[in-house]
Design an enzyme around this catalytic site. Sequence first.
Site, PDB file in Angstrom:
ATOM      1  N   ASP A  45       0.836  -1.207   0.000  1.00 22.86           N
ATOM      2  CA  ASP A  45       0.000   0.000   0.000  1.00 22.86           C
ATOM      3  C   ASP A  45       0.873   1.261   0.000  1.00 22.86           C
ATOM      4  O   ASP A  45       0.368   2.377  -0.104  1.00 22.86           O
ATOM      5  CB  ASP A  45      -1.014  -0.002   1.160  1.00 22.86           C
ATOM      6  CG  ASP A  45      -0.366  -0.128   2.523  1.00 22.86           C
ATOM      7  OD1 ASP A  45       0.884  -0.198   2.597  1.00 22.86           O
ATOM      8  OD2 ASP A  45      -1.105  -0.163   3.522  1.00 22.86           O
ATOM      9  N   SER A  46       2.200   1.068   0.037  1.00 24.54           N
ATOM     10  CA  SER A  46       3.124   2.181  -0.194  1.00 24.54           C
ATOM     11  C   SER A  46       2.904   2.779  -1.583  1.00 24.54           C
ATOM     12  O   SER A  46       3.379   3.872  -1.868  1.00 24.54           O
ATOM     13  CB  SER A  46       4.587   1.727  -0.044  1.00 24.54           C
ATOM     14  OG  SER A  46       4.845   0.595  -0.840  1.00 24.54           O
ATOM     15  N   ASP A  84      -1.157  -6.033  -0.321  1.00 27.91           N
ATOM     16  CA  ASP A  84      -1.568  -5.484   0.969  1.00 27.91           C
ATOM     17  C   ASP A  84      -3.079  -5.307   1.069  1.00 27.91           C
ATOM     18  O   ASP A  84      -3.705  -4.785   0.147  1.00 27.91           O
ATOM     19  CB  ASP A  84      -0.939  -4.089   1.172  1.00 27.91           C
ATOM     20  CG  ASP A  84       0.351  -4.149   1.970  1.00 27.91           C
ATOM     21  OD1 ASP A  84       0.563  -5.140   2.691  1.00 27.91           O
ATOM     22  OD2 ASP A  84       1.139  -3.196   1.858  1.00 27.91           O
ATOM     23  N   LYS A 113      -1.218  -9.460   2.709  1.00 31.33           N
ATOM     24  CA  LYS A 113      -0.493  -9.043   3.914  1.00 31.33           C
ATOM     25  C   LYS A 113      -1.397  -8.125   4.734  1.00 31.33           C
ATOM     26  O   LYS A 113      -2.086  -7.262   4.176  1.00 31.33           O
ATOM     27  CB  LYS A 113       0.810  -8.325   3.549  1.00 31.33           C
ATOM     28  CG  LYS A 113       1.560  -7.770   4.767  1.00 31.33           C
ATOM     29  CD  LYS A 113       2.993  -7.400   4.447  1.00 31.33           C
ATOM     30  CE  LYS A 113       3.184  -6.104   3.703  1.00 31.33           C
ATOM     31  NZ  LYS A 113       2.654  -4.890   4.366  1.00 31.33           N
ATOM     32  N   GLU A 115      -1.466  -5.679   8.340  1.00 28.50           N
ATOM     33  CA  GLU A 115      -0.640  -5.029   9.375  1.00 28.50           C
ATOM     34  C   GLU A 115      -1.229  -5.233  10.778  1.00 28.50           C
ATOM     35  O   GLU A 115      -2.440  -5.109  10.972  1.00 28.50           O
ATOM     36  CB  GLU A 115      -0.541  -3.522   9.090  1.00 28.50           C
ATOM     37  CG  GLU A 115       0.301  -3.221   7.875  1.00 28.50           C
ATOM     38  CD  GLU A 115       0.617  -1.741   7.719  1.00 28.50           C
ATOM     39  OE1 GLU A 115       0.424  -0.963   8.672  1.00 28.50           O
ATOM     40  OE2 GLU A 115       1.053  -1.368   6.617  1.00 28.50           O
ATOM     41  N   GLU A 182       9.223  -4.498  10.424  1.00 23.04           N
ATOM     42  CA  GLU A 182       9.667  -3.195   9.899  1.00 23.04           C
ATOM     43  C   GLU A 182      10.099  -2.270  11.040  1.00 23.04           C
ATOM     44  O   GLU A 182       9.425  -2.170  12.082  1.00 23.04           O
ATOM     45  CB  GLU A 182       8.513  -2.544   9.115  1.00 23.04           C
ATOM     46  CG  GLU A 182       8.871  -1.158   8.575  1.00 23.04           C
ATOM     47  CD  GLU A 182       7.913  -0.643   7.518  1.00 23.04           C
ATOM     48  OE1 GLU A 182       6.955  -1.355   7.159  1.00 23.04           O
ATOM     49  OE2 GLU A 182       8.131   0.491   7.051  1.00 23.04           O
TER      50      GLU A 182
HETATM   51  O1  KIV Z   1       3.558  -1.149   1.601  1.00 23.46           O
HETATM   52  C1  KIV Z   1       4.729  -1.543   1.605  1.00 23.46           C
HETATM   53  O2  KIV Z   1       5.530  -1.257   0.708  1.00 23.46           O
HETATM   54  C2  KIV Z   1       5.160  -2.360   2.720  1.00 23.46           C
HETATM   55  C3  KIV Z   1       6.626  -2.615   2.851  1.00 23.46           C
HETATM   56  C4  KIV Z   1       7.316  -1.397   3.269  1.00 23.46           C
HETATM   57  C5  KIV Z   1       6.904  -3.763   3.739  1.00 23.46           C
HETATM   58  O3  KIV Z   1       4.358  -2.783   3.498  1.00 23.46           O
END
Ligand code: KIV
Length: 264
Positions: A45-46, A84, A113, A115, A182
């Site tokens: 989600d970055s 994500d 994934k 969080e 992280e």
């Molecule tokens: O969203 C992302 O890029 C991440 C990584 C930084 C692990 O969750």
Amino acid sequence: MTLPDFRRRKATKTNQERISFVTCYDCAFARLIAQTELDCILVGDSVAMVVHGHSSTLAADLAMMVFHTESVARGAGGKFIVADIPFLEHRKGQSEAVSAAQALLRAGAQAIKLEGAAGNLEIIQNLVEGGVPVMGHIGLTPQFIHAFGGFKVQGREDSAAEKILADAKALEAAGVFAIVIEGVPASLGKRITDALSIPTIGIGAGPDCDGQVLVLHDLLGFTEKPPKFARAFGQVAHASVAALGAYDEAVKSSTFPAAKESYS
Ligand code: KIV
């Protein structure tokens, strides 16, 4: 990579066998990654920050994640893709969590994934029982930016470190196949890695994790002020600016297009 490969890589860990992850958000870069030996792709989600220019990952929603996962999947050439679950989507309820995972796997991801640990364990169990490989994410979880008061290293105090370790164990018990750690001290990254029988994938968690993940644009040299833990393995932004400048110059000086670039 398949799920059994993750277990095998943990069981037979050597320096050569560390698991390499990179984020990716579109088909063009996925095609480049497909030409490398990199193990896995994270559609993080970055994307909201790196591609869309937002100041945090909170702006990523399910539609954005599905859109970018589909694009990556078209170019990934069979690489293992994790996508994500965006901010709060899974906290709307079991049904919404299942729908989000369903959408991301249908978009081409092999795993999702999530969080955090507290409040997520039943959701994770339900997804895993339903056949969805789930990756955990602990430490400096960016979706908690407001709760943390910024992007700050987590787990420096003993009690905070114990809590993160307990979260890691709870996630393993809930059935995650791997955990991203992280932004924690390297010593805590090692402690968690030693305590688990599933692989840990570090980002700012020191050299002892079972694998590493980096944001694509950080490693290619696109990020003006990369975080301390990132390394630019190339200067692709500079090369891009040079190419764009050369094009501009060629247009303005009438040297582009040349005869060979024109139809007779
Ligand atoms: O969203 C992302 O890029 C991440 C990584 C930084 C692990 O969750």
